[in-house]
Design an enzyme around this catalytic site. Structure first.
Site, PDB file in Angstrom:
ATOM      1  N   ARG A  98     -46.147 -15.644 -15.846  1.00 17.19           N
ATOM      2  CA  ARG A  98     -44.889 -15.631 -15.103  1.00 17.19           C
ATOM      3  C   ARG A  98     -44.710 -14.346 -14.317  1.00 17.19           C
ATOM      4  O   ARG A  98     -44.254 -14.368 -13.174  1.00 17.19           O
ATOM      5  CB  ARG A  98     -43.714 -15.848 -16.075  1.00 17.19           C
ATOM      6  CG  ARG A  98     -42.317 -15.769 -15.447  1.00 17.19           C
ATOM      7  CD  ARG A  98     -42.194 -16.527 -14.135  1.00 17.19           C
ATOM      8  NE  ARG A  98     -42.623 -17.910 -14.229  1.00 17.19           N
ATOM      9  CZ  ARG A  98     -42.929 -18.662 -13.201  1.00 17.19           C
ATOM     10  NH1 ARG A  98     -42.879 -18.168 -11.966  1.00 17.19           N
ATOM     11  NH2 ARG A  98     -43.306 -19.917 -13.370  1.00 17.19           N
ATOM     12  N   LYS A 133     -33.007  -1.683   3.149  1.00 20.67           N
ATOM     13  CA  LYS A 133     -32.229  -2.598   2.310  1.00 20.67           C
ATOM     14  C   LYS A 133     -33.182  -3.488   1.515  1.00 20.67           C
ATOM     15  O   LYS A 133     -33.319  -4.689   1.750  1.00 20.67           O
ATOM     16  CB  LYS A 133     -31.277  -3.421   3.167  1.00 20.67           C
ATOM     17  CG  LYS A 133     -30.208  -2.556   3.845  1.00 20.67           C
ATOM     18  CD  LYS A 133     -29.274  -3.383   4.719  1.00 20.67           C
ATOM     19  CE  LYS A 133     -28.249  -2.507   5.407  1.00 20.67           C
ATOM     20  NZ  LYS A 133     -27.335  -3.266   6.285  1.00 20.67           N
ATOM     21  N   LYS A 165     -26.311   8.828  11.316  1.00 22.06           N
ATOM     22  CA  LYS A 165     -25.461   7.646  11.374  1.00 22.06           C
ATOM     23  C   LYS A 165     -24.006   8.061  11.567  1.00 22.06           C
ATOM     24  O   LYS A 165     -23.687   9.255  11.649  1.00 22.06           O
ATOM     25  CB  LYS A 165     -25.656   6.813  10.111  1.00 22.06           C
ATOM     26  CG  LYS A 165     -27.099   6.342   9.934  1.00 22.06           C
ATOM     27  CD  LYS A 165     -27.309   5.629   8.625  1.00 22.06           C
ATOM     28  CE  LYS A 165     -26.705   4.248   8.622  1.00 22.06           C
ATOM     29  NZ  LYS A 165     -27.388   3.326   9.528  1.00 22.06           N
ATOM     30  N   GLU A 195     -27.738   6.798  15.579  1.00 21.79           N
ATOM     31  CA  GLU A 195     -27.091   5.492  15.665  1.00 21.79           C
ATOM     32  C   GLU A 195     -25.929   5.558  16.659  1.00 21.79           C
ATOM     33  O   GLU A 195     -25.069   6.442  16.570  1.00 21.79           O
ATOM     34  CB  GLU A 195     -26.576   5.106  14.276  1.00 21.79           C
ATOM     35  CG  GLU A 195     -25.826   3.800  14.214  1.00 21.79           C
ATOM     36  CD  GLU A 195     -25.265   3.563  12.830  1.00 21.79           C
ATOM     37  OE1 GLU A 195     -25.980   2.992  11.984  1.00 21.79           O
ATOM     38  OE2 GLU A 195     -24.105   3.963  12.580  1.00 21.79           O
ATOM     39  N   ASP A 216     -26.337  -0.029  17.513  1.00 22.03           N
ATOM     40  CA  ASP A 216     -25.822  -0.659  16.299  1.00 22.03           C
ATOM     41  C   ASP A 216     -24.731  -1.680  16.611  1.00 22.03           C
ATOM     42  O   ASP A 216     -23.650  -1.330  17.078  1.00 22.03           O
ATOM     43  CB  ASP A 216     -25.280   0.416  15.356  1.00 22.03           C
ATOM     44  CG  ASP A 216     -24.778  -0.162  14.051  1.00 22.03           C
ATOM     45  OD1 ASP A 216     -25.501  -0.996  13.463  1.00 22.03           O
ATOM     46  OD2 ASP A 216     -23.671   0.194  13.620  1.00 22.03           O
TER      47      ASP A 216
END
Length: 278
Positions: A98, A133, A165, A195, A216
């Site tokens: 597994r 992310k 940012k 950004e 962005d």
């Protein structure tokens, strides 16, 4: 591109999590010296990623197992394709099964999703890149999976580059001040990205001498205007609100890169199984 030593530490954690004290089912049902031969197979069309790690899971749990890898990461295979063979102590194979399947299913799912996005920007000059992310603890493997699907990696971590940012800008007072602070200590070969969410910020970032400008969550018309304003002087990245329904139009704005977290967050694990050889 993944580190085998870090991978082995992860595998130890995965196996410990799944097995606990012992595989009770294998212990009570299978004789200690019983052997078996099995094969891992694709049950749908997929792009392979993580197959060497799956093989490493088996060998990490029981070095006496014989594992033969039949494909390589990045290969596109059809349903029914054999990915690897594993044979030896039957208890060991079934105990590690597994964990081995979980990682190759997850990574191949990311490679599959990435390939869809790469196809969606085909014909444009834009290149697809990933984000930070990622699943905690699995970043290097998930970024490897993106590469298997034809994408590029953005920063591997916070130490791989400087990205200014909105919150950094808020603390410093302006883009110009933020860039000035960063340049004082920036390693000479390190890129600096800023950004921007409106055209006025793009102008300010250009004046400050950044290396990359991230657009962005800008609407398409603002992206097009920003790309014209930049005029090829620095690289331009589009980010925010990127998905399969929007990326095609964004790729035609002239941006150099398009980044999206969907490569990891929207990926669905593929169907891969382990069956006993006849």
């Amino acid at each position: 591109m993944y580190d085998v030593f870090q991978t082995d530490r992860l595998i130890d954690l995965w196996l410990s999590e799944d097995i606990g004290y012992c595989d009770l089912t294998a212990q009570v049902m299978i004789e200690a010296e019983e052997t078996g031969a099995f094969y891992m197979n694709a049950r749908e069309t997929l792009i392979v990623s993580g197959i060497e790690i799956a093989a490493r899971v088996f060998k990490r749990y029981d070095p006496t197992l014989e594992v033969i890898v039949r494909v390589k990461d990045g290969d596109k295979v059809e349903a029914g394709a054999v990915l690897l063979d594993v044979s030896g102590n039957a208890r060991s194979v079934l105990t590690a099964e597994r964990t081995a399947l979980n990682i190759v299913q997850r990574m191949s799912g990311i490679a599959n999703e990435t390939a869809k996005y790469v196809a969606a920007v085909a014909g444009s000059t834009a290149r697809l890149i990933d984000t930070r992310k990622t699943t905690p603890g699995l970043r290097m493997l998930e970024k490897h999976a993106v590469a298997c699907g034809g994408g590029l990696n953005h920063r591997l971590g916070l130490d791989n580059g400087v990205m200014i940012k909105d919150n950094h800008i808020a603390v410093c007072g302006s883009i110009a001040k933020a860039v000035e602070r960063a340049r004082r200590q920036l390693p000479v070969l390190t890129k600096l990205e800023v950004e921007c969410d409106r055209i006025e910020q793009v102008k300010e970032a250009l004046a400050a001498g950044v290396d990359v400008i991230m657009l962005d969550n800008m609407p398409l018309d603002a992206m097009i205007e920003s790309v014209k304003l930049v005029g090829g002087r620095v690289k331009v990245e589009a980010s925010g609100g990127i998905n399969l329904s929007t990326i095609g139009a964004i790729s035609k704005t002239g941006v150099d890169y398009i980044s999206t977290s969907k490569l990891n967050q929207a990926a669905v694990c593929v169907d891969i199984g382990l069956d006993e050889a006849e």
